[in-house]
Design a protein around this motif. Structure first.
Motif, PDB file in Angstrom:
ATOM      1  N   UNK A   1       0.847  -1.201   0.000  1.00 20.47           N
ATOM      2  CA  UNK A   1       0.000   0.000   0.000  1.00 20.47           C
ATOM      3  C   UNK A   1       0.883   1.251   0.000  1.00 20.47           C
ATOM      4  N   UNK A   2       0.560   2.180  -0.881  1.00 18.89           N
ATOM      5  CA  UNK A   2       1.240   3.474  -0.951  1.00 18.89           C
ATOM      6  C   UNK A   2       2.760   3.364  -1.098  1.00 18.89           C
TER       7      UNK A   2
ATOM      8  N   UNK B   1      -2.922  -0.682  -2.881  1.00 15.34           N
ATOM      9  CA  UNK B   1      -3.826   0.469  -2.807  1.00 15.34           C
ATOM     10  C   UNK B   1      -3.023   1.763  -2.678  1.00 15.34           C
ATOM     11  N   UNK B   2      -3.526   2.833  -3.246  1.00 17.80           N
ATOM     12  CA  UNK B   2      -2.871   4.148  -3.179  1.00 17.80           C
ATOM     13  C   UNK B   2      -1.468   4.124  -3.772  1.00 17.80           C
TER      14      UNK B   2
END
Lengths: 238, 494
Positions: free
Chosen positions: A111-112, A135-136
């Motif tokens: 994530x990110x 995600x992100x």
């Protein structure tokens, strides 16, 4: 080779030990191993606890076993290679370096993750990844190979939701479940596969002594952000 | 949306200074060098008014008003129209503008000594305003010789209980960061980088720098964590509790891009939650991993927005191993936040301070953490009241920007700040001289400190620590019983 038993020698001894290469054995859930490490090689045997190699800043950490949650959290540089599977929140907010997991990863992997100039974070998962993968995503490359999961889905739900840069490569021809309409799925051509995926996967395979060709069999799909649907369009300034 | 009207009178000398100063394009020069006013672009930032050598410019509310309605205000109607045209989420900046949310600081009055105990003259007698932030040891330890052992966990020492709030490089300019850092050093207090990383030129101020780790983890690396006096994990902020951040790609240019390590022109998104924190246990893990990476030498702060269950949340944070809790209230400012969130989410800081302090005392863990509060601290008496309600120190953001020229036109999100603060446009950022800015900030905090001493002296208190949580120093006016109960204060006259 300097070998320590984490249960007998304790973490403080290991932290203070100034050597280029050490091995710690008998891990059973001890947290923060290799946290902020800048150089050297650390071999970990057993099952280290959460936040292994968090803020890793240049060293190399090899794990012979599974790792738990938040491994390589906010990692900056270096290499984490896990000869096993990883728990949730793997490589969260990673900014550079490489994370290789031979087995599976839990929820919220990558994530990110980010990339900036020559710092490009790379995450390779040999098996399958849970929901919320990437995600992100703000930059960098995630590759999921799905070794041993041929003909099965290798990602969960919400793959790449909210991502706005970087690329997720999946060794499958199946589109991830409920893929967001703000993402684009495309088939990876031979050129891109040779140029981008092969060097990474070859390095990955060499760490675990598996044939690289096996990791490159079949086709890859890529997931990227649809640049025409950026976040900026959400707003109206008062 | 046209909201203001620009006018000039006959004393105008047509020097066009206003044209050069206006960064919003509201005043331009016509072919014959006459002024052309574009009223709809005016934000009422007062830059042109301040710099007009003739005092010839007037900015007023546009007298063309919509027809009055008891339910729908003009702003309501204008916002509906804007959203009907754009389909967008309304974006705003600075602090909340809730019409009917009371400012409790204005409803509390301070005590003073009369006859029964003497007041103290701070000009004549020593007056202690220094505070230490961090965990306090549970007891005194002695070695075998009977000497006291230093068992004080890492802490921050402030010469006065005022610090600068987190404002990121990207939201504000590097010159503002320089001014804040330099002022913090001179004052013996701390400034906070916000979540946009720390520019390398500011590394020398590390003893007075608090670095922030937010959900986006921008600019966070081992060196960053160790170039600070303390590390703050940002969970939430008062202006936008529960939601993430979005720095538009337009502001990610040059050194902002380098410091955040986000490619130029790419948006920087901070996810709403930290995806590695889904519980107090996870928070404890992040706190400890940061301590591990910084060799247990620095206190860790956890910043949260004041929300409904703030007391149990604070209790959880106190038990997570964090040394300091920072609570940002409903009126806290921001460089950009959705308007509906800003104006409708969270609770006023005064109520949050009182309930957190009360809860931590009841659970006998008040000494495990220090409490920093922010969100609409406008002056020294707000600071004194916050401390009397139970805070250890206050943090100022909007007030610090006002010292540097901000007139709170709330246009930060446009990136065109005429005062050169909330912008990255070089022609605008150079409007703030960091050295002059630092001087202004030093003056402000010194003035507040003097006032705090005066107020304390008047109450017969000579140490700020004796004021903390001293709610007998406060009395309420225009408050109902429930409000008095939560604030833990009596009504004036009681």
């Amino acid at each position: 080779m300097n070998i320590f038993d984490i249960r007998k020698d304790g973490r403080d001894v290991i932290r203070r030990f100034d050597s280029n290469e050490i091995t710690i054995t008998g891990c059973l859930g001890e947290r923060y191993i290799g946290c902020g490490m800048k150089k050297g090689v650390l071999h970990v045997k057993g099952t280290p606890g959460n936040a292994l190699a968090a803020y890793l800043d240049g060293g190399t950490v090899y794990v012979d076993g599974n790792v738990q949650d938040a491994a390589a959290d906010t990692m900056n540089a270096g290499l984490l290679a896990v000869n096993g599977s990883a728990g949730d929140a793997l490589a969260y907010g990673m900014r550079g370096g490489r994370v290789y997991v031979l087995g599976d990863a839990g929820y919220r992997a990558g994530v990110h993750m980010k990339a900036y100039e020559d710092k490009k974070s790379i995450l390779v998962i040999g098996g399958r990844a849970g929901s919320f993968l990437g995600e992100y995503l703000a930059g960098g490359i995630i590759i999921v190979l799905g070794l041993g999961y041929e003909d099965k889905r290798i990602t969960g739900y919400f793959c790449g939701n909210g991502m706005y840069a970087g690329t997720i490569y999946l060794r499958t021809d199946k589109e991830p479940l409920n893929l967001s309409d703000k993402l684009i799925k495309r088939t990876v051509g031979d050129d891109e596969r040779e140029r981008i995926i092969r060097p990474i996967v070859t390095d990955f395979a060499s760490r675990f002594s598996i044939p690289p060709e096996r990791c490159l069999e079949g086709g890859f799909i890529a997931i990227e952000a649809d640049k025409s649907k950026s976040y900026s369009q959400l707003y109206a300034a008062v | 949306m046209r909201r203001y009207r620009i006018r000039k009178d006959e004393s105008c000398v047509s020097c066009l200074r206003c044209v050069r100063e206006c960064s919003f394009g509201a005043i331009t020069a016509g072919d014959d060098k006459s002024l052309v006013f574009h009223h709809e672009k005016c934000t009422d930032c007062q830059r042109c008014v301040s710099f007009c050598p003739a005092g010839a410019i007037y900015i007023t509310e546009d007298e063309n008003r919509f027809r009055r309605n008891a339910v729908f205000s003009e702003d309501d109607i204008k916002e509906i129209r804007l959203q009907a045209e754009t389909g967008g989420v309304l974006l705003s900046s600075m602090g909340a503008s809730g019409r009917n949310v009371p400012i409790y600081f204005d409803k509390m009055l301070l005590n003073a000594s009369q006859v029964t105990n003497p007041s103290i003259d701070p000009l004549r007698e020593p007056m202690e305003t220094a505070v230490f932030l961090g965990q306090r040891p549970e007891g005194i330890e002695r070695n075998q010789m009977g000497d006291i052992e230093d068992n004080l966990p890492p802490h921050l020492e402030l010469k006065t209980p005022i610090m600068f709030s987190a404002m990121s490089y990207g939201a504000i300019s590097l010159n503002v960061h320089k001014a804040l850092a330099s002022a913090a050093e001179k004052l013996g207090i701390y400034w906070n980088t916000g979540e946009g990383g720390l520019h390398e030129s500011l590394y020398p101020y590390k003893e007075h720098t608090i670095v922030q780790v937010a959900s986006g983890r921008f600019g966070v690396h081992e060196t960053y964590l160790n170039t600070a006096a303390a590390i703050e994990i940002k969970i939430g902020q008062g202006a936008k509790p529960g939601i993430g951040g979005h720095l538009t790609g337009k502001k990610i240019i040059g050194d902002v891009s380098k410091t955040r390590m986000v490619p130029e022109g790419l948006d920087a998104i901070s996810p709403a939650p930290h995806h590695d924190i889904y519980s107090i246990e996870d928070l404890a893990q992040l706190v400890m991993s940061i301590k591990e990476a910084t060799h247990y030498e620095k206190p860790v702060i956890v910043k949260v927005a004041a929300v409904h269950n703030i007391a149990p949340i604070a209790s959880g944070i106190a038990r997570s191993g964090a040394d300091i809790i920072s609570i940002d209230g409903y009126r806290g400012g921001t460089g950009a936040a959705p308007k509906r969130i800003r104006d409708n989410v969270g609770i006023p800081i005064e109520l949050a301070i009182a309930s957190v302090d009360q809860r931590l005392r009841e659970e006998r863990i008040r000494d495990r953490v220090s409490v920093i509060v922010s969100g609409g601290i406008r002056n020294s008496s707000d600071a004194v009241k916050a401390i009397a309600l139970g805070a250890d120190a206050v943090s100022i953001g909007t007030a610090a920007l006002c010292a540097l020229g901000c007139h709170i036109c709330a246009s930060c999100h446009t990136g065109r700040c005429a005062w050169g603060l909330a912008t990255q446009i070089p022609e605008l950022t150079k409007r703030l001289d960091p050295e002059k800015g630092a001087e202004l900030l030093v003056n402000l905090v010194n003035a507040w400190t003097r006032e705090i001493k005066e107020i304390m002296g008047g109450m017969g208190i000579n140490s700020i620590e004796a004021l903390r949580g001293n709610r007998m120093a406060l009395r309420g006016v225009d408050l109902n019983e429930k409000e008095l109960e939560i604030l833990g204060i009596r009504y004036a006259g009681e």
